[in-house]
Write an enzyme that holds these catalytic residues in place. Structure first.
Site, PDB file in Angstrom:
ATOM      1  CE  LYS A   1      27.562 -16.218  59.116  1.00  0.00           C
ATOM      2  NZ  LYS A   1      27.044 -15.932  57.769  1.00  0.00           N
TER       3      LYS A   1
ATOM      4  CG  ASP B   1      28.529 -16.187  54.377  1.00  0.00           C
ATOM      5  OD1 ASP B   1      28.082 -17.325  54.145  1.00  0.00           O
ATOM      6  OD2 ASP B   1      28.646 -15.717  55.519  1.00  0.00           O
TER       7      ASP B   1
END
Ligand code: ATR
Length: 271
Positions: A66, A102
């Site tokens: 990420k 997220d």
């Protein structure tokens, strides 16, 4: 023409995202396919080039890529800049755009049960990558975020980051305390519980007004959530966060509204 999407990570074999997204394409009759690819850290650069060369329209990014994917992208959305991490990439007119769904996915997953964010108190257990995205997103909604972590330096560093983005945050000891009476939303973001372990301390004394979330969804109810339930709290696992981060990724790629119910069915069928 068929569009191609994917999720890359390492490990990746347990990812539920292909089932979730493909169920959504099927429900809306969209000509698209979503696959999962295991990409070792040393092959990340080639994997990104490969996905572009193969004409993928976008992909999700999960652990451990990420943050390390950022140098291989052209631009970042404000959400990705704020999180310092990317979970969604879109190819738009040849540009590789990094985005992060997220935090907003988490916010959406608790929205119905929390009944407003502004001025309320969130307590986060953990200060890793997952906690970071959630802390920044909750603070952006106007919540005060109190961060407790086994390694206190990581909690204080996250407090500074939240403040840098204009949010309200404090840190405290990784232990039961006064926070238990005032907490509106308690979020368990550590890896404790994935293998059925007990959380390092009990939730005894927590306000029964609190909404308690564990971002783990497998097992569907961690020992931590069972404990919180015993104290009379409402509880949620991490499936909602997974669903809504996926729905926001879908909308970033395809526009319109993601077929939430079909995606949720696609998720549940795999569990
Ligand atoms: P992720 O990106 O999934 O959040 P991470 O960045 O490795 O993963 O963070 C893991 C988090 O779980 C950290 O907050 C970690 O605490 P430390 O910073 O003290 O390492 C926490 N964690 C992992 N195992 C733990 C344990 N046994 N007890 C308490 N906290 C734990």
């Amino acid at each position: 023409m068929e569009k191609h999407y994917a999720v890359i990570g390492d490990p990746i074999e347990h990812s539920l995202s292909p089932g979730m997204h493909n169920a959504g394409y099927l429900a809306l009759g969209i000509d698209a396919a979503y696959q999962r690819f295991q990409v070792e850290p040393s092959h990340l650069a080639e994997a990104v080039e490969g996905l572009c060369a193969l004409g993928f329209s976008g992909w999700n990014v999960t652990l451990p890529h990420k943050e390390t994917i950022i140098p291989f992208l052209d631009t970042l959305t404000p959400e990705a800049q704020r999180a310092g991490a990317v979970n969604t990439v879109k190819i738009h007119e040849g540009q590789r755009i990094g985005h992060n769904t997220d935090g907003d996915g988490f916010v959406r997953s608790v929205h119905g049960d929390l009944n407003g964010f502004k001025g309320k108190r969130a307590v986060l257990l953990g200060a890793g990558g997952a906690a970071k995205g959630i802390a920044l997103a909750l603070a952006a909604q106007g919540m005060h975020v109190h961060i407790l972590n086994r390694t206190p330096e990581k909690a204080t560093a996250l407090v500074e980051l939240v403040k840098k983005w204009g949010g309200m945050a404090t840190s405290g000891e990784f232990a039961p305390g006064d926070w238990m009476e005032a907490v509106d939303l308690l979020v368990q973001t550590t890896s404790v519980g994935l293998r059925g372990e007990h959380f390092p301390f009990s939730m005894q004394g927590i306000s029964d007004r609190a909404l308690v979330v564990d971002i783990i969804f497998n097992p569907s109810e961690t020992v931590f959530l069972q404990d919180a339930k015993k104290q009379g709290c409402r509880t949620l696992n991490g499936l909602g966060m997974l669903l809504y981060q996926g729905a926001y990724a879908w909308e970033f790629w395809l526009g319109g509204q993601a077929p939430i119910e079909a995606m949720q069915r696609g998720l549940k069928e795999q569990l």
